[in-house]
Design an enzyme around this catalytic site. Structure first.
Site, short mmCIF file in Angstrom:
data_model
loop_
_atom_site.label_atom_id
_atom_site.label_comp_id
_atom_site.label_asym_id
_atom_site.label_seq_id
_atom_site.Cartn_x
_atom_site.Cartn_y
_atom_site.Cartn_z
N TYR A 142 98.59 115.16 -40.95
CA TYR A 142 99.02 114.07 -41.83
C TYR A 142 99.84 113.10 -41.00
O TYR A 142 100.73 113.50 -40.26
CB TYR A 142 99.87 114.61 -42.98
CG TYR A 142 100.45 113.56 -43.90
CD1 TYR A 142 99.62 112.77 -44.70
CD2 TYR A 142 101.82 113.36 -43.98
CE1 TYR A 142 100.15 111.82 -45.56
CE2 TYR A 142 102.36 112.40 -44.84
CZ TYR A 142 101.53 111.64 -45.62
OH TYR A 142 102.05 110.69 -46.47
N ASP A 237 102.23 112.33 -32.77
CA ASP A 237 102.98 112.09 -34.00
C ASP A 237 104.00 113.21 -34.13
O ASP A 237 103.69 114.30 -34.59
CB ASP A 237 102.05 112.03 -35.20
CG ASP A 237 102.81 111.77 -36.50
OD1 ASP A 237 104.06 111.68 -36.45
OD2 ASP A 237 102.16 111.67 -37.56
N LYS A 265 111.90 111.48 -39.91
CA LYS A 265 112.60 112.67 -40.42
C LYS A 265 113.96 112.92 -39.74
O LYS A 265 114.92 112.25 -40.07
CB LYS A 265 111.67 113.87 -40.38
CG LYS A 265 110.46 113.61 -41.30
CD LYS A 265 109.62 114.79 -41.70
CE LYS A 265 108.66 114.38 -42.82
NZ LYS A 265 107.26 114.36 -42.48
C1 LIG Z 1 106.27 113.13 -42.82
C2 LIG Z 1 105.29 112.75 -41.81
C3 LIG Z 1 104.82 111.42 -41.70
C4 LIG Z 1 105.16 110.37 -42.69
O1 LIG Z 1 106.52 110.07 -42.72
P1 LIG Z 1 107.13 109.34 -44.01
O2 LIG Z 1 108.55 109.09 -43.62
O3 LIG Z 1 106.96 110.30 -45.14
O4 LIG Z 1 106.37 108.10 -44.23
C5 LIG Z 1 103.98 111.11 -40.63
N1 LIG Z 1 103.61 112.05 -39.75
C6 LIG Z 1 104.04 113.32 -39.82
C7 LIG Z 1 103.61 114.30 -38.80
C8 LIG Z 1 104.87 113.72 -40.87
O5 LIG Z 1 105.25 115.00 -40.96
#
Ligand SMILES: *Cc1c(COP(=O)(O)O)cnc(C)c1O
Length: 426
Positions: A142, A237, A265
């Site tokens: 994701y 990511d 995060k």
């Molecule tokens: C949470 C997450 C996102 C999205 O971040 P948001 O702050 O919720 O938009 C993108 N990539 C990864 C790997 C994530 O865990």
């Protein structure tokens, strides 16, 4: 009627599904979501006065636990000086300097307000830099909810049984190739076929959005080599894994240098901060220097940056990740032991302060295996744990998080609760 029930009933009238992000609705475990009143350290309290040991940690950001006094103080101090200026501040420079120091593959970095913004921007930059259109992502990963990345996108989409989303035109995802995680053969063939059209490969180096999946053998190394050979931008990511699995992220643990990295995060410490960065020659494409447009009214917001800086300061303490990893390991080992004792097919693993719990024998190595679990048992376990005062992610396809404020006594309590919970579901 419980207060959470009352609030949820009202919420559903004014907010779609009663929540501001889908997984919060408890849709995949049944029952109603708890409305949370406050948190402190490893614990949260709901509006009915129940207290829980929390293993969600706001889905990853709260590596220090809830309402850490030094983070709260930093936020208060920043807020008193003004909430936003839309002009450069010294704190943003400190934050950027710290990020490029701690994640050396990033020579330049830009701050945004969410992980979604970070990945969306990184993809645009990679396309602008290479002049190519196609991107590769992996099943179960994701990368936020930008259109082009909402294909086989893991937990949130999984939980809802929507592998992608309505409202995303086919043309938008026509340039997104989706491959199997940990399948080097598949990756190699794809590059041989269309390598010169591939702008970027985006990957969660440790997948945390299809439960938790670790990269096997030389998968990441082969990926790095193929991207170099074909001139495609490798984007790690690390919105979840950054400052969660190690101080330098998964790239430090696996010894791989991506071209670009996205963060979120933990770097906001509970407030909205994201970041994307990477090689200087690539980042020079970003406006105002280069032709790739990217902007944000609240980007680098001083209050959010203050929370992030305070968090990043504390996680640099010597031994921080050793202790966090040991606590998380103790949880996984303990849970597996009581599951075996109760005769439940179960496995668990951790990387740093994140963990995966699987109602199957053996940890999964790809998305299909992550889906191949006893979902009914998970639901029973989730609710039994909640009744015992342990708040796990309300989905079988999410990673869990341990914070620095979780003690070994907390872990012991959790394992005792699991002993009771496993007994109820066999
Ligand atoms: C949470 C997450 C996102 C999205 O971040 P948001 O702050 O919720 O938009 C993108 N990539 C990864 C790997 C994530 O865990």
């Amino acid at each position: 009627m419980k207060q959470s029930q009352k609030l949820f009933n009202h919420s559903q009238w004014v907010i779609p599904g009663g929540v501001n992000s889908p997984v919060r609705a408890f849709g995949s475990v049944g029952g109603i979501p708890l409305f949370i009143q406050r948190g402190r350290g490893a614990q949260i309290w709901d509006v009915d006065g129940n207290v829980y040991l929390d293993y969600v940690g706001s889905w990853g950001p709260l590596i220090l636990g809830h309402a850490h006094p030094e983070v709260v103080k930093a936020v208060q101090r920043a807020a008193e000086k003004g909430l936003s200026f839309g002009a450069p501040t010294e704190a943003e420079l400190q934050m950027a300097s710290l990020l490029v120091q701690l994640v050396p593959s990033m020579e330049q970095v830009r701050l945004v307000s969410s992980g979604t913004e970070a990945t969306m921007s990184a993809i645009r930059v990679a396309r602008g830099f290479t002049g190519r259109n196609k991107i590769i992502k992996f099943e179960g990963c994701y990368h936020g909810h930008a259109d082009s990345l909402l294909v086989k996108a893991g937990s949130g989409a999984l939980t809802l049984g929507q592998p992608s989303s309505a409202g995303v035109p086919e043309q938008t995802v026509a340039n997104t190739l989706v491959l199997e995680f940990n399948n080097t053969q598949n990756l190699r063939e794809t590059f041989q076929r269309e390598g010169e059209h591939i702008a970027a490969v985006i990957i969660e180096p440790v997948v945390g959005n299809a439960n938790l999946i670790c990269p096997q053998d030389d998968f990441l190394k082969n990926l790095r080599e193929l991207c170099t050979q074909y001139g495609s931008v490798l984007i790690f990511d690390e919105v979840m894994t950054g400052f969660r699995v190690a101080l330098g992220g998964a790239q430090a643990l696996w010894g791989i240098k991506p071209d670009m990295t996205t963060l979120g995060k933990v770097i906001g410490g509970g407030l909205p901060v994201g970041a994307f960065g990477g090689r200087r020659d690539i980042m020079q494409c970003v406006a105002p220097l280069g032709p790739v447009y990217q902007a944000g009214t609240l980007s680098g917001n001083p209050v959010a940056v203050a929370a992030g800086l305070a968090t990043l300061k504390l996680i640099q303490a010597p031994g921080f990740y050793e202790k966090l990893g040991a606590t998380t390991q103790a949880l996984c080992t303990g849970l597996t032991q009581v599951a075996v004792k109760r005769g439940v097919a179960f496995s668990a693993q951790q990387v740093g302060g994140m963990f995966g719990l699987y109602f199957r024998t053996g940890v999964p190595q790809n998305y299909a295996q992550a889906l191949d679990i006893d979902i009914e048992r998970f639901k029973g376990f989730f609710h039994a744990m909640l009744a015992e005062g342990v708040y796990l992610a309300p989905s079988a396809y999410e990673a869990g998080f341990v914070s620095a404020s979780h003690t070994l006594a907390d872990i012991k309590k959790t394992i005792a609760a699991a002993d009771v919970a496993f007994a109820q579901i066999v």
